[in-house]
Motif scaffolding. Structure first.
Motif, PDB file in Angstrom:
ATOM      1  N   ALA A  73       8.796  -0.151  -1.674  1.00  0.00           N
ATOM      2  CA  ALA A  73       9.487  -0.791  -0.560  1.00  0.00           C
ATOM      3  C   ALA A  73       8.773  -2.100  -0.268  1.00  0.00           C
ATOM      4  CB  ALA A  73       9.476   0.117   0.675  1.00  0.00           C
ATOM      5  N   ARG A  74       9.524  -3.133   0.042  1.00  0.00           N
ATOM      6  CA  ARG A  74       8.939  -4.450   0.288  1.00  0.00           C
ATOM      7  C   ARG A  74       8.528  -4.566   1.752  1.00  0.00           C
ATOM      8  NH1 ARG A  74       9.183  -9.339  -2.295  1.00  0.00           N
ATOM      9  NH2 ARG A  74      10.751  -8.562  -3.766  1.00  0.00           N
TER      10      ARG A  74
ATOM     11  N   LEU B  98      -0.280  -4.295   7.378  1.00  0.00           N
ATOM     12  CA  LEU B  98       0.977  -4.000   6.686  1.00  0.00           C
ATOM     13  C   LEU B  98       2.031  -3.515   7.681  1.00  0.00           C
ATOM     14  CD1 LEU B  98       1.743  -4.077   3.633  1.00  0.00           C
ATOM     15  CD2 LEU B  98       1.475  -1.594   3.620  1.00  0.00           C
ATOM     16  N   SER B  99       3.197  -4.158   7.650  1.00  0.00           N
ATOM     17  CA  SER B  99       4.304  -3.792   8.537  1.00  0.00           C
ATOM     18  C   SER B  99       5.601  -3.733   7.741  1.00  0.00           C
ATOM     19  CB  SER B  99       4.458  -4.805   9.674  1.00  0.00           C
ATOM     20  OG  SER B  99       3.320  -4.828  10.509  1.00  0.00           O
ATOM     21  N   TRP B 100       6.491  -2.835   8.159  1.00  0.00           N
ATOM     22  CA  TRP B 100       7.788  -2.696   7.504  1.00  0.00           C
ATOM     23  C   TRP B 100       8.785  -2.191   8.515  1.00  0.00           C
ATOM     24  CZ3 TRP B 100      11.333   1.193   6.076  1.00  0.00           C
ATOM     25  CH2 TRP B 100      12.251   0.818   5.077  1.00  0.00           C
ATOM     26  N   SER B 101       9.977  -2.770   8.505  1.00  0.00           N
ATOM     27  CA  SER B 101      11.022  -2.361   9.447  1.00  0.00           C
ATOM     28  C   SER B 101      12.347  -2.280   8.710  1.00  0.00           C
ATOM     29  CB  SER B 101      11.124  -3.364  10.599  1.00  0.00           C
ATOM     30  OG  SER B 101      11.442  -4.665  10.102  1.00  0.00           O
TER      31      SER B 101
ATOM     32  N   GLY C 158       5.635   7.751   9.733  1.00  0.00           N
ATOM     33  CA  GLY C 158       5.613   6.624   8.797  1.00  0.00           C
ATOM     34  C   GLY C 158       4.798   6.844   7.541  1.00  0.00           C
ATOM     35  N   LYS C 159       4.406   8.082   7.264  1.00  0.00           N
ATOM     36  CA  LYS C 159       3.539   8.347   6.112  1.00  0.00           C
ATOM     37  C   LYS C 159       4.197   7.949   4.789  1.00  0.00           C
ATOM     38  CE  LYS C 159       2.892  12.763   6.809  1.00  0.00           C
ATOM     39  NZ  LYS C 159       3.799  12.937   7.978  1.00  0.00           N
ATOM     40  N   THR C 160       5.409   8.454   4.556  1.00  0.00           N
ATOM     41  CA  THR C 160       6.085   8.153   3.289  1.00  0.00           C
ATOM     42  C   THR C 160       6.387   6.672   3.171  1.00  0.00           C
ATOM     43  OG1 THR C 160       7.036  10.369   3.057  1.00  0.00           O
ATOM     44  CG2 THR C 160       8.174   8.566   1.935  1.00  0.00           C
ATOM     45  N   THR C 161       6.789   6.048   4.270  1.00  0.00           N
ATOM     46  CA  THR C 161       7.064   4.611   4.245  1.00  0.00           C
ATOM     47  C   THR C 161       5.813   3.830   3.880  1.00  0.00           C
ATOM     48  OG1 THR C 161       8.810   4.823   5.898  1.00  0.00           O
ATOM     49  CG2 THR C 161       7.831   2.637   5.614  1.00  0.00           C
TER      50      THR C 161
END
Length: 258
Positions: free
Chosen positions: A50-51, A6-9, A38-41
């Protein structure tokens, strides 16, 4: 629950990068890491608030990204850091929000909905508060009511974002004990490492958006990891009653005799 790559930017800045982890069924998995790790993200990506750019989250074999919102809400419940809901409503009304995924827009609360709501309030020791106005509650009481609302959803996965962040120690201990007794698969970001050691069955540690450690508390919470990830010197002993890790931190600048 299993998280796969899982990745998000945001605007080209990577917040979480290739996260791989699992949260054992029926256990509490604690998500640890310094501020900005990055815990909450990650929690928001797991809960589809969040997508994610890539990757997947599977729960009982189902890809959560493929579920309709209503179906997702029947499988997953979220309790965030701040207890919102500022409307002048009763505590029971707030808890009954947990039954929203199970009824149509025009359908009123059923007897079963009310029974489940009262059962959840009893679980969090708030049954006598059912008729109280929400805006008269303390912060700790509101967090317990939000936990009752989440339990009323009858989820397979409970996601908690720093649920004890604004609570005194008595309320923090009480809330995590309630989560423990609920017996749900739980994924919780926690700030207090000793609370995590006391109540979590499995730990995952993030640093700069990546997983750097995972496993049982006594395997993860080592002096070496605490220095490497949190930049603190600590001794790790054993709690005299539970046998779980007990962390004692050294103040910065204090020389410890060898």
């Amino acid at each position: 629950m299993k998280v796969h790559e899982l990745s998000w930017s945001i605007k080209g800045t990577v917040i979480i990068d290739g996260i791989v982890l699992h949260a054992p069924h029926g256990k509490i998995t604690g998500l640890l890491g310094p501020n900005g790790s990055g815990k909450t993200t990650l929690l928001r990506a797991v809960a589809r608030l969040a997508r994610a750019d890539r990757g997947a989250v599977h729960l009982d074999g189902s890809d959560l990204a493929r579920l309709r919102r209503r179906d997702l809400a029947r499988r997953l419940a979220v309790v965030e850091q701040h207890a919102g809901t500022d409307l002048d409503v009763s505590v029971l009304d707030v808890v009954l929000l947990g039954r929203t995924p199970y009824r149509s827009a025009l359908q009123s609360d059923s007897e079963q909905d009310r029974r489940l709501a009262f059962e959840a309030l009893a679980q969090v020791n708030m049954a006598e508060f059912a008729s109280r106005r929400w805006n008269t509650l303390s912060g700790g009481e509101k967090q317990r009511v939000h936990l009752a609302r989440a339990l009323t959803q009858r989820p397979a996965l409970l996601v908690l974002d720093e649920p004890t962040n604004h609570l005194d120690i008595a309320h923090a201990l009480s809330l995590l004990a309630l989560v423990q007794r609920a017996g749900l698969t739980t994924f919780a970001a926690l700030h207090d490492l000793n609370l995590a050691a006391m109540y979590c069955d499995h730990l995952v540690v993030l640093r700069e958006g990546r997983v750097v450690a995972g496993g049982a508390p006594h395997d993860v919470l080592t002096p070496e990891l605490l220095m490497d990830v949190f930049d603190v010197r600590a001794d790790v002993g054993r709690h005299p009653e539970t046998g779980r890790p007990l962390l004692t931190f050294h103040p910065p600048g204090v020389v410890v005799p060898s």
